[in-house]
Design a protein around this motif. Structure first.
Motif, mmCIF file in Angstrom:
data_model
loop_
_atom_site.group_PDB
_atom_site.id
_atom_site.type_symbol
_atom_site.label_atom_id
_atom_site.label_comp_id
_atom_site.label_asym_id
_atom_site.label_seq_id
_atom_site.Cartn_x
_atom_site.Cartn_y
_atom_site.Cartn_z
ATOM 1 N N LEU A 60 0.854 -1.182 0.000
ATOM 2 C CA LEU A 60 0.000 0.000 0.000
ATOM 3 C C LEU A 60 0.892 1.235 0.000
ATOM 4 O O LEU A 60 1.873 1.303 0.750
ATOM 5 C CB LEU A 60 -0.913 0.029 1.227
ATOM 6 C CG LEU A 60 -1.867 -1.155 1.419
ATOM 7 C CD1 LEU A 60 -2.569 -1.042 2.766
ATOM 8 C CD2 LEU A 60 -2.884 -1.233 0.291
ATOM 9 N N SER A 64 -6.700 4.893 4.299
ATOM 10 C CA SER A 64 -7.311 3.711 4.915
ATOM 11 C C SER A 64 -7.389 3.857 6.429
ATOM 12 O O SER A 64 -8.371 3.428 7.057
ATOM 13 C CB SER A 64 -6.520 2.460 4.542
ATOM 14 O OG SER A 64 -5.205 2.498 5.092
ATOM 15 N N SER A 94 -7.326 -3.196 5.060
ATOM 16 C CA SER A 94 -7.075 -2.697 3.709
ATOM 17 C C SER A 94 -6.508 -3.796 2.814
ATOM 18 O O SER A 94 -6.836 -3.860 1.624
ATOM 19 C CB SER A 94 -6.106 -1.509 3.762
ATOM 20 O OG SER A 94 -6.657 -0.446 4.512
ATOM 21 N N LEU A 95 -5.682 -4.666 3.369
ATOM 22 C CA LEU A 95 -5.183 -5.803 2.598
ATOM 23 C C LEU A 95 -6.316 -6.744 2.210
ATOM 24 O O LEU A 95 -6.325 -7.304 1.102
ATOM 25 C CB LEU A 95 -4.127 -6.562 3.415
ATOM 26 C CG LEU A 95 -2.795 -5.842 3.640
ATOM 27 C CD1 LEU A 95 -1.888 -6.683 4.532
ATOM 28 C CD2 LEU A 95 -2.102 -5.559 2.318
ATOM 29 N N ARG A 137 -8.224 -5.115 -0.628
ATOM 30 C CA ARG A 137 -7.438 -5.225 -1.858
ATOM 31 C C ARG A 137 -7.518 -6.627 -2.431
ATOM 32 O O ARG A 137 -7.639 -6.804 -3.650
ATOM 33 C CB ARG A 137 -5.986 -4.851 -1.577
ATOM 34 C CG ARG A 137 -5.077 -5.132 -2.761
ATOM 35 C CD ARG A 137 -3.662 -4.716 -2.575
ATOM 36 N NE ARG A 137 -2.859 -5.184 -3.698
ATOM 37 C CZ ARG A 137 -1.629 -4.785 -3.968
ATOM 38 N NH1 ARG A 137 -1.049 -3.893 -3.201
ATOM 39 N NH2 ARG A 137 -0.971 -5.267 -5.011
ATOM 40 N N VAL A 154 -9.368 -6.112 -5.829
ATOM 41 C CA VAL A 154 -8.338 -5.752 -6.799
ATOM 42 C C VAL A 154 -7.547 -6.964 -7.254
ATOM 43 O O VAL A 154 -7.503 -7.285 -8.452
ATOM 44 C CB VAL A 154 -7.386 -4.682 -6.204
ATOM 45 C CG1 VAL A 154 -6.280 -4.345 -7.199
ATOM 46 C CG2 VAL A 154 -8.162 -3.432 -5.849
ATOM 47 N N ASP A 155 -6.932 -7.674 -6.315
ATOM 48 C CA ASP A 155 -6.054 -8.781 -6.698
ATOM 49 C C ASP A 155 -6.812 -9.938 -7.322
ATOM 50 O O ASP A 155 -6.226 -10.729 -8.073
ATOM 51 C CB ASP A 155 -5.278 -9.275 -5.474
ATOM 52 C CG ASP A 155 -4.313 -8.225 -4.957
ATOM 53 O OD1 ASP A 155 -3.974 -7.309 -5.725
ATOM 54 O OD2 ASP A 155 -3.919 -8.293 -3.779
ATOM 55 N N ALA A 214 -3.991 -2.285 -8.845
ATOM 56 C CA ALA A 214 -2.990 -2.729 -7.871
ATOM 57 C C ALA A 214 -1.762 -1.825 -7.893
ATOM 58 O O ALA A 214 -1.204 -1.484 -6.849
ATOM 59 C CB ALA A 214 -2.599 -4.177 -8.155
ATOM 60 N N ILE A 218 -2.653 1.433 -6.165
ATOM 61 C CA ILE A 218 -2.744 1.307 -4.718
ATOM 62 C C ILE A 218 -1.364 1.161 -4.085
ATOM 63 O O ILE A 218 -1.070 1.752 -3.044
ATOM 64 C CB ILE A 218 -3.639 0.112 -4.349
ATOM 65 C CG1 ILE A 218 -5.093 0.408 -4.733
ATOM 66 C CG2 ILE A 218 -3.551 -0.203 -2.850
ATOM 67 C CD1 ILE A 218 -6.006 -0.764 -4.541
ATOM 68 N N SER A 219 -0.515 0.354 -4.705
ATOM 69 C CA SER A 219 0.805 0.088 -4.131
ATOM 70 C C SER A 219 1.835 1.151 -4.460
ATOM 71 O O SER A 219 2.877 1.246 -3.807
ATOM 72 C CB SER A 219 1.320 -1.271 -4.618
ATOM 73 O OG SER A 219 1.483 -1.258 -6.032
#
Length: 366
Positions: free
Chosen positions: A285, A293, A313-314, A317, A321-322, A331, A334-335
């Protein structure tokens, strides 16, 4: 459908979902806490299964470990609330002396006494103690649903084996979703482990510095530093303000400066230089997303949301997203990492085989 309409519908759906989470936060918070705790102690279950332990120990051992963690946290928080409640009134005399010194300093700078008195009246160190006490009380309130959390942990431990089988069975049909959930569990465990280890190191060093400087209740502030270590971005400040203010009331401005300097040096060396090398890209993140977040989860779930901001938040995601085949761009957004920067080893080898020293043949034309 037009892209703008899709964005508006998704935004409206997100607002409704978040509003619902806030309304049932007293239930969602313990559920998410139980999930994170079960993930944290899951290596114990894996280790026992590898040793051929009886089936009942695969449930009992993680449950007992979670109980010890919860009871220890509750005992520490109850002690912190009790000590903070009786701490602020004992420093009224010191605060009066600080007011006189501030007025004399302001008079030396040519600042009017009326303006200085107005500024001093608006500042009350007891409010900072009350803020710290409110934060700790909020965490204690989140842990007060101990029976619900224990029941949830027990249910999750009982279902862990079946859930693992479901994930394996669904890997063929939903490979991206299953892999995203596995990455979420792995990254969460790594984040919790690294944060706990380095939080303990920072807490021990902070306690030593506070004890050396003569600040009261160094163990309490060390525990507070350990708890706030799980809060991204602002956790360091939350753990620093109470002991720094107490150092000001106890030993003056010089002691407060020493406390702030010691905390900053310890935090910079341990958490900024050493910890990232062990944590690596476990979070995934960016700084902005992490801060947003934190604000969002703290607004939805209170202090417990701030404490679990990174794991939650993980999870979001992983689910949104993932698990999406076209979610690479999201992704990367976000990262904060450029997509395609890390090439697979096979591609690098193939690219290396086509160097200047090798002749490449064009594909035949059909």
């Amino acid at each position: 459908m037009p892209r703008a309409l899709v964005v508006l519908l998704c935004t409206a759906g997100a607002v409704v979902t978040l509003a619902g989470i806030r309304e049932v936060g007293s239930i969602v918070g313990p559920v998410l806490l139980a999930l994170v705790l079960v993930l944290a102690v899951s290596p114990v279950r894996t280790w026992l299964r590898g040793r051929g332990a009886p089936g009942w120990t695969l449930v009992a051992a993680p449950l007992v470990l979670v109980l010890l963690i919860l009871l220890g946290m509750m005992a520490i928080l109850i002690l912190a609330v009790a000590q903070l409640a009786g701490l602020a009134p004992t420093y009224q005399k010191q605060f009066g002396e600080l007011v006189v010194q501030a007025q004399q300093f302001a008079a030396g700078l040519g600042i009017g006494t009326d303006q200085m008195n107005q500024a001093i009246k608006s500042f009350d160190p007891g409010k900072i103690f009350a803020l710290a006490q409110g934060f700790v009380s909020g965490l204690l309130g989140a842990f007060s649903g101990l029976i619900l959390i224990v029941v949830l942990v027990l249910a999750m431990c009982l279902d862990a084996r079946a859930f693992s089988g479901v994930l394996k069975a669904g890997a063929a049909r939903r490979p991206l979703l299953i892999e995203a959930l596995r990455n979420f569990a792995r990254k969460t465990r790594r984040y919790l482990l690294v944060s706990t280890v380095f939080g303990l190191i920072c807490a021990v060093l902070d306690v030593g510095a506070l004890w050396f400087l003569g600040v009261p209740l160094p163990l309490l502030w060390g525990v507070l530093a350990l708890i706030t270590n799980y809060i991204p971005n602002v956790g360091f400040v939350l753990g620093l303000v109470p002991p720094a203010l107490l150092a000001l009331l106890e030993g003056g401005i010089k002691t407060m400066i020493f406390v702030i300097a010691a905390y900053m040096v310890i935090n910079f060396v341990v958490q900024s230089l050493i910890q990232p090398k062990f944590l690596g890209d476990a979070v995934g993140l960016s700084t902005t997303v992490t801060l947003l977040s934190l604000i969002l989860w703290a607004f939805l779930l209170g202090p417990l949301g701030a404490l679990l901001a990174i794991p939650l938040s993980l999870l979001v995601r992983a689910l949104l997203v993932d698990s999406d085949p076209d979610g690479d761009w999201a992704a990367a957004l976000i990262s904060g990492e450029v997509p395609g920067r890390d090439r697979p080893a096979s591609d690098e080898k193939a690219a290396g085989d086509e160097g200047p020293g090798r002749e490449t043949r064009p594909a035949p034309v059909r």
